[in-house]
Structure formats: structure tokens, C-alpha cells
Design an enzyme around this catalytic site. Sequence first.
Site, mmCIF file in Angstrom:
data_model
loop_
_atom_site.group_PDB
_atom_site.id
_atom_site.type_symbol
_atom_site.label_atom_id
_atom_site.label_comp_id
_atom_site.label_asym_id
_atom_site.label_seq_id
_atom_site.Cartn_x
_atom_site.Cartn_y
_atom_site.Cartn_z
ATOM 1 N N LYS A 11 14.311 -28.014 14.718
ATOM 2 C CA LYS A 11 13.756 -26.662 14.616
ATOM 3 C C LYS A 11 14.596 -25.652 15.411
ATOM 4 O O LYS A 11 14.770 -24.503 14.990
ATOM 5 C CB LYS A 11 12.296 -26.649 15.090
ATOM 6 C CG LYS A 11 11.352 -27.373 14.129
ATOM 7 C CD LYS A 11 11.286 -26.630 12.808
ATOM 8 C CE LYS A 11 10.382 -27.272 11.786
ATOM 9 N NZ LYS A 11 10.377 -26.561 10.501
ATOM 10 N N ARG A 13 2.961 -26.946 -1.172
ATOM 11 C CA ARG A 13 1.821 -27.879 -1.227
ATOM 12 C C ARG A 13 1.361 -28.292 0.166
ATOM 13 O O ARG A 13 0.348 -28.971 0.313
ATOM 14 C CB ARG A 13 2.208 -29.120 -2.013
ATOM 15 C CG ARG A 13 2.220 -28.839 -3.501
ATOM 16 C CD ARG A 13 2.427 -30.123 -4.253
ATOM 17 N NE ARG A 13 2.000 -30.008 -5.628
ATOM 18 C CZ ARG A 13 2.233 -30.934 -6.540
ATOM 19 N NH1 ARG A 13 2.869 -32.032 -6.220
ATOM 20 N NH2 ARG A 13 1.814 -30.768 -7.779
ATOM 21 N N HIS A 70 -1.769 -34.672 12.922
ATOM 22 C CA HIS A 70 -1.959 -34.050 14.232
ATOM 23 C C HIS A 70 -3.386 -34.307 14.717
ATOM 24 O O HIS A 70 -4.242 -34.788 13.963
ATOM 25 C CB HIS A 70 -1.696 -32.542 14.136
ATOM 26 C CG HIS A 70 -0.255 -32.218 13.910
ATOM 27 N ND1 HIS A 70 0.252 -31.897 12.671
ATOM 28 C CD2 HIS A 70 0.811 -32.184 14.757
ATOM 29 C CE1 HIS A 70 1.552 -31.674 12.759
ATOM 30 N NE2 HIS A 70 1.925 -31.841 14.018
ATOM 31 N N SER A 113 8.335 -24.224 15.566
ATOM 32 C CA SER A 113 7.185 -24.896 16.179
ATOM 33 C C SER A 113 7.208 -24.629 17.674
ATOM 34 O O SER A 113 8.279 -24.469 18.267
ATOM 35 C CB SER A 113 7.299 -26.397 15.938
ATOM 36 O OG SER A 113 6.426 -27.095 16.796
ATOM 37 N N SER A 114 6.029 -24.645 18.293
ATOM 38 C CA SER A 114 5.973 -24.406 19.741
ATOM 39 C C SER A 114 6.599 -25.558 20.529
ATOM 40 O O SER A 114 6.832 -25.414 21.736
ATOM 41 C CB SER A 114 4.528 -24.181 20.194
ATOM 42 O OG SER A 114 3.739 -25.305 19.892
ATOM 43 N N CYS A 115 6.901 -26.694 19.865
ATOM 44 C CA CYS A 115 7.520 -27.797 20.603
ATOM 45 C C CYS A 115 9.004 -27.551 20.873
ATOM 46 O O CYS A 115 9.665 -28.381 21.503
ATOM 47 C CB CYS A 115 7.305 -29.123 19.899
ATOM 48 S SG CYS A 115 8.217 -29.291 18.369
ATOM 49 N N TYR A 152 12.356 -33.646 16.345
ATOM 50 C CA TYR A 152 11.826 -32.559 15.525
ATOM 51 C C TYR A 152 12.160 -31.215 16.181
ATOM 52 O O TYR A 152 12.574 -30.263 15.515
ATOM 53 C CB TYR A 152 10.311 -32.749 15.401
ATOM 54 C CG TYR A 152 9.582 -31.692 14.627
ATOM 55 C CD1 TYR A 152 9.637 -31.657 13.239
ATOM 56 C CD2 TYR A 152 8.798 -30.733 15.275
ATOM 57 C CE1 TYR A 152 8.944 -30.698 12.524
ATOM 58 C CE2 TYR A 152 8.101 -29.777 14.571
ATOM 59 C CZ TYR A 152 8.174 -29.762 13.189
ATOM 60 O OH TYR A 152 7.486 -28.816 12.484
ATOM 61 N N PRO A 178 5.062 -21.050 15.346
ATOM 62 C CA PRO A 178 3.609 -21.187 15.436
ATOM 63 C C PRO A 178 3.179 -22.276 16.413
ATOM 64 O O PRO A 178 3.908 -23.232 16.648
ATOM 65 C CB PRO A 178 3.209 -21.574 14.008
ATOM 66 C CG PRO A 178 4.415 -22.184 13.407
ATOM 67 C CD PRO A 178 5.620 -21.649 14.136
ATOM 68 N N GLY A 235 7.803 -25.424 0.139
ATOM 69 C CA GLY A 235 6.772 -26.244 0.785
ATOM 70 C C GLY A 235 5.371 -25.774 0.441
ATOM 71 O O GLY A 235 4.470 -25.831 1.283
ATOM 72 N N ASN A 245 0.028 -25.191 17.435
ATOM 73 C CA ASN A 245 -0.567 -26.259 16.607
ATOM 74 C C ASN A 245 -1.501 -25.627 15.577
ATOM 75 O O ASN A 245 -2.339 -24.794 15.927
ATOM 76 C CB ASN A 245 -1.349 -27.232 17.499
ATOM 77 C CG ASN A 245 -0.441 -28.112 18.356
ATOM 78 O OD1 ASN A 245 0.595 -27.650 18.839
ATOM 79 N ND2 ASN A 245 -0.807 -29.353 18.534
#
Length: 311
Positions: A141, A13, A180, A108-110, A137, A164, A11, A166
Amino acid sequence: MDKTARIFVAGHRGLVGSAVLRHLTAAGYTGLITRTRAELDLTCQAAVSDFFKTERPQYVFLAAAKVGGILANDTAPFDFLRDNVLIQSHVIESAYRCGVHKLLFLGSSCIYPRLCPQPMKEEYLLTGALEPTNEWYAIAKIAGLKLCQALRRQHGFDAISAMPTNLYGPNDNFSLTSSHVLPALVRKFCEAEASGASQVTVWGSGTPRREFLHVDDLASALIFLMEHYSEAAPINVGWGTDVSIAELAVQVKAATGFRGEIVFDATKPDGTPRKLLDVSRLQTLGWRPTIALKAGLQETVAWYRAHRASA
Ligand code: GFB
């Protein structure tokens, strides 16, 4: 990681991968391996397996993912669940089977419950219901971090997971529909300032609170974790303080020089009311962020203005 180690940045890019690549290059790592999406489709198991067998990376930063803001997540649940499950399953399994020394998975924190106590500690994972706008999502994760834990438990594979908050910074997605909030507001306020518009519309009520970390801070944390952390538990990476979306809008407005009015569009979703990470575990290990939101915003506005055509 010695400086000649073969390191695959998946990933490279994207927002996170490009920052990891910048930091590794600046630190003098010479064995960096990258593939564009056209060169290697990470959703194709056979292609990923062949790539690992041929390239034999020793370390992997798994920053490849399908990502997006609240609206993209809410409207393309199948894509977010399917693409992420496939990408991470293929990369994590091939890394294990091809003898990778260590893999770092980006979550992700979500992943934490919608109404999680704040700040959110790592141990709050799977203690409550997820936020509906991004549960697809989040489930992908969670599956990724569980794959890492399962491989560690069953086969002793050194896979770690960083969660991480946001993120923002150069090479972000500045689309008005799929990005976002922070890049969306940078673009909206820059365009309004340039055109002399009288107002900028911010989605939702403005009351949700979010924590923002500059991606250069994240990249430095990820390299630190690759060198100093080898446990099954996911580890949070954040700044440690948050702002409301209304406060963020005021700060972006100031950073762009826009002089008009801010209005809120209550027809758009708010999402999780608050998402602030407890970052005490990472700080105890010895890592701290350095880029405060005000400075990071100014830099991001300048970057967007310089790259407007391609961003
Ligand atoms: O950053 P964001 O899209 O996602 O939205 P989440 C954060 C908040 O900003 C929401 C508001 O309350 C939005 O309604 N907002 C205001 C805007 N104006 C805008 C705008 O112009 N664009 C956008 N996008 N938002 C994401 C998840 O949740 O967090 C992902 O969707 C991922 O899965 C990411 O985990 C870290 O913070 O709500």
C-alpha cells in the site's frame, strides 16, 4: 466529475468497490464501468492495458486489492505483497498512459508505524517500523501511494490516495479465518445466538484498540475527495474514535442478542496495539461521517442474517 463521465470502479464486488458503485449509481452517474475478476485479471499487465485502451475511463476508483484480517495477512505474506503490487501498478500506470483525468487509490491505516503516536497524522508515514503481522500488505500500500506521488511529481498526473481505517458493512468477507475482526464477530455471535451456544471465542487479549468506519461513510468520503482533493499527500478517512476489541465484542453481543459468555484466545495475535486516525485534514475540507458504530453494527447484523447463505 459530470454525471456522464466514464468512471471505472475497480473491485466493484468487494466491500469498498460495491459501496462506491451504490453511491455513484444513487447520485445519478451513468458512465460506470466495472469488470469482474473473471472478465479482467488485474494482475495481468497486458489485459489491464488493453482494457484501458478500449474503455478509455476518465476517472478511476482503485478499490481492487487482496485484503484480509490479521491471520490471513500473517499467513500469506507473499500473496498480499505480490497481488497488491501487481494490481495497483498495472491500474495506476495504464490510467496515466491512457489519459485518465483523475485516479483515487485506496490504502490502509496499517501503512503507519506499529507504535505510531495516536491519533495518527498523515505525516507520520515512514517514521518507524511497521506491524509485523501486516507489513507485507502495508509495504504494497505504501508502494501504491508512492506510485501516485511519483506520477504526480514526474508527469503531473492527478492521482490521490485515501487511507481508510478498519471498515465494515454489506458485502464484507465473513469468513471465520480470513476476515477482519468486526465481520468475524458478527458471524460468531449470530451463529452462537442461533445455536444456543454457551460462549463465543474472541482472538487475542481483547486490549488492542481499533477504529471502525461504515463503508457507506467511506464511499461518500471517496466521492467527496474525487471532487474536492487533488494533492500528493495521502489523506486519512476515519470516524475519529476507537474501541477496544473487548468493548467491540460486548457491542456485537448486544446487537445479536447472544446471552452467553465471551472468552479470549490468547494464542491468537493481537497485532498493532492501537490504530486511530487523525481525521482533522478531511474534516477541515468539509467531510464528516454519519453512521455511528452502534447503528452500523445493528445494520450489519441484519444484513448478515439476511444474506447468511451467500455471505
Ligand atoms: O481486524 P483484524 O483482523 O486486523 O484484527 P488488524 C483486529 C484485532 O481483532 C486483532 C482481534 O487484535 C485480533 O486478534 N480479533 C478478535 C479478531 N477476534 C477476532 C476474529 O475472530 N477475527 C479477526 N480477524 N480478528 C488489519 C490488517 O489489521 O487491518 C490488514 O491485517 C488491514 O492489513 C486492516 O490493514 C485494516 O486491524 O489487526
